[in-house]
Write a protein that holds these residues in place. Sequence first.
Motif, PDB file in Angstrom:
ATOM      1  N   GLY A 148       0.806  -1.212   0.000  1.00  0.00           N
ATOM      2  CA  GLY A 148       0.000   0.000   0.000  1.00  0.00           C
ATOM      3  C   GLY A 148       0.835   1.257   0.000  1.00  0.00           C
ATOM      4  N   THR A 149       0.179   2.367   0.112  1.00  0.00           N
ATOM      5  CA  THR A 149       0.838   3.658   0.112  1.00  0.00           C
ATOM      6  C   THR A 149       1.597   3.865   1.424  1.00  0.00           C
ATOM      7  OG1 THR A 149      -0.945   4.533  -1.257  1.00  0.00           O
ATOM      8  CG2 THR A 149       0.440   6.149  -0.134  1.00  0.00           C
ATOM      9  N   PRO A 150       2.855   4.304   1.349  1.00  0.00           N
ATOM     10  CA  PRO A 150       3.614   4.512   2.578  1.00  0.00           C
ATOM     11  C   PRO A 150       2.988   5.606   3.441  1.00  0.00           C
ATOM     12  CG  PRO A 150       5.013   4.762   0.623  1.00  0.00           C
ATOM     13  CD  PRO A 150       3.617   4.590   0.151  1.00  0.00           C
ATOM     14  N   PRO A 151       3.161   5.535   4.753  1.00  0.00           N
ATOM     15  CA  PRO A 151       2.602   6.563   5.629  1.00  0.00           C
ATOM     16  C   PRO A 151       3.307   7.901   5.420  1.00  0.00           C
ATOM     17  CG  PRO A 151       3.974   5.056   6.880  1.00  0.00           C
ATOM     18  CD  PRO A 151       3.864   4.507   5.482  1.00  0.00           C
ATOM     19  N   THR A 152       2.621   8.973   5.763  1.00  0.00           N
ATOM     20  CA  THR A 152       3.208  10.302   5.691  1.00  0.00           C
ATOM     21  C   THR A 152       3.271  10.903   7.072  1.00  0.00           C
ATOM     22  OG1 THR A 152       1.067  11.308   5.288  1.00  0.00           O
ATOM     23  CG2 THR A 152       2.338  10.698   3.341  1.00  0.00           C
ATOM     24  N   GLY A 153       4.032  11.950   7.230  1.00  0.00           N
ATOM     25  CA  GLY A 153       4.122  12.633   8.515  1.00  0.00           C
ATOM     26  C   GLY A 153       5.164  12.012   9.420  1.00  0.00           C
ATOM     27  N   ALA A 154       5.260  12.554  10.611  1.00  0.00           N
ATOM     28  CA  ALA A 154       6.234  12.090  11.586  1.00  0.00           C
ATOM     29  C   ALA A 154       5.802  10.760  12.185  1.00  0.00           C
ATOM     30  CB  ALA A 154       6.373  13.122  12.710  1.00  0.00           C
ATOM     31  N   PRO A 155       6.754   9.893  12.522  1.00  0.00           N
ATOM     32  CA  PRO A 155       6.400   8.626  13.152  1.00  0.00           C
ATOM     33  C   PRO A 155       5.819   8.866  14.547  1.00  0.00           C
ATOM     34  CG  PRO A 155       8.780   8.916  13.139  1.00  0.00           C
ATOM     35  CD  PRO A 155       8.197  10.058  12.359  1.00  0.00           C
ATOM     36  N   PRO A 156       5.023   7.925  15.048  1.00  0.00           N
ATOM     37  CA  PRO A 156       4.463   8.111  16.387  1.00  0.00           C
ATOM     38  C   PRO A 156       5.558   8.086  17.455  1.00  0.00           C
ATOM     39  CG  PRO A 156       3.960   5.914  15.541  1.00  0.00           C
ATOM     40  CD  PRO A 156       4.603   6.684  14.430  1.00  0.00           C
ATOM     41  N   ALA A 157       5.314   8.770  18.535  1.00  0.00           N
ATOM     42  CA  ALA A 157       6.279   8.806  19.641  1.00  0.00           C
ATOM     43  C   ALA A 157       6.299   7.449  20.338  1.00  0.00           C
ATOM     44  CB  ALA A 157       5.883   9.890  20.634  1.00  0.00           C
ATOM     45  N   PRO A 158       7.464   7.013  20.805  1.00  0.00           N
ATOM     46  CA  PRO A 158       7.531   5.749  21.524  1.00  0.00           C
ATOM     47  C   PRO A 158       6.777   5.847  22.845  1.00  0.00           C
ATOM     48  CG  PRO A 158       9.648   6.884  21.605  1.00  0.00           C
ATOM     49  CD  PRO A 158       8.749   7.685  20.701  1.00  0.00           C
ATOM     50  N   PRO A 159       6.289   4.728  23.347  1.00  0.00           N
ATOM     51  CA  PRO A 159       5.561   4.765  24.627  1.00  0.00           C
ATOM     52  C   PRO A 159       6.501   5.177  25.755  1.00  0.00           C
ATOM     53  CG  PRO A 159       5.906   2.499  23.914  1.00  0.00           C
ATOM     54  CD  PRO A 159       6.393   3.387  22.803  1.00  0.00           C
ATOM     55  N   SER A 160       5.960   5.924  26.699  1.00  0.00           N
ATOM     56  CA  SER A 160       6.765   6.307  27.859  1.00  0.00           C
ATOM     57  C   SER A 160       6.451   5.356  29.018  1.00  0.00           C
ATOM     58  CB  SER A 160       6.475   7.758  28.258  1.00  0.00           C
ATOM     59  OG  SER A 160       5.099   7.906  28.545  1.00  0.00           O
ATOM     60  N   ASP A 161       7.483   4.977  29.712  1.00  0.00           N
ATOM     61  CA  ASP A 161       7.307   4.030  30.835  1.00  0.00           C
ATOM     62  C   ASP A 161       7.216   4.746  32.150  1.00  0.00           C
ATOM     63  OD1 ASP A 161       7.316   1.852  29.154  1.00  0.00           O
ATOM     64  OD2 ASP A 161       9.491   1.614  29.289  1.00  0.00           O
TER      65      ASP A 161
END
Length: 56
Positions: free
Chosen positions: A43-56
Motif C-alpha cells: 500500500g501507500t507509505p505513511p506520511t508525517g512524523a512517526p508516532p512517539a515511543p511509549p513512555s514508561d
Amino acid sequence: MDVASGYTVRLAVGVDTGTTPTGGGLGGDGAPSGVPGGTPPGGTPPTGAPPAPPSD
C-alpha cells in the motif's frame, strides 16, 4: 593472511565504450527507469512524523 587483517577484492569489469548511452536516470515519478510504477507492495507509505515511543 588472517581474518583480523582484512581482505582485498578485485573485480575486473568490461565496459563497452562503443555503444550509444541511453541515459537511464529518473522517470517522471522519481523512480529509476525500468522500475514498475504504481502503488508499492503493502500500500501507500505513511506520511508525517512517526508516532512517539511509549513512555514508561
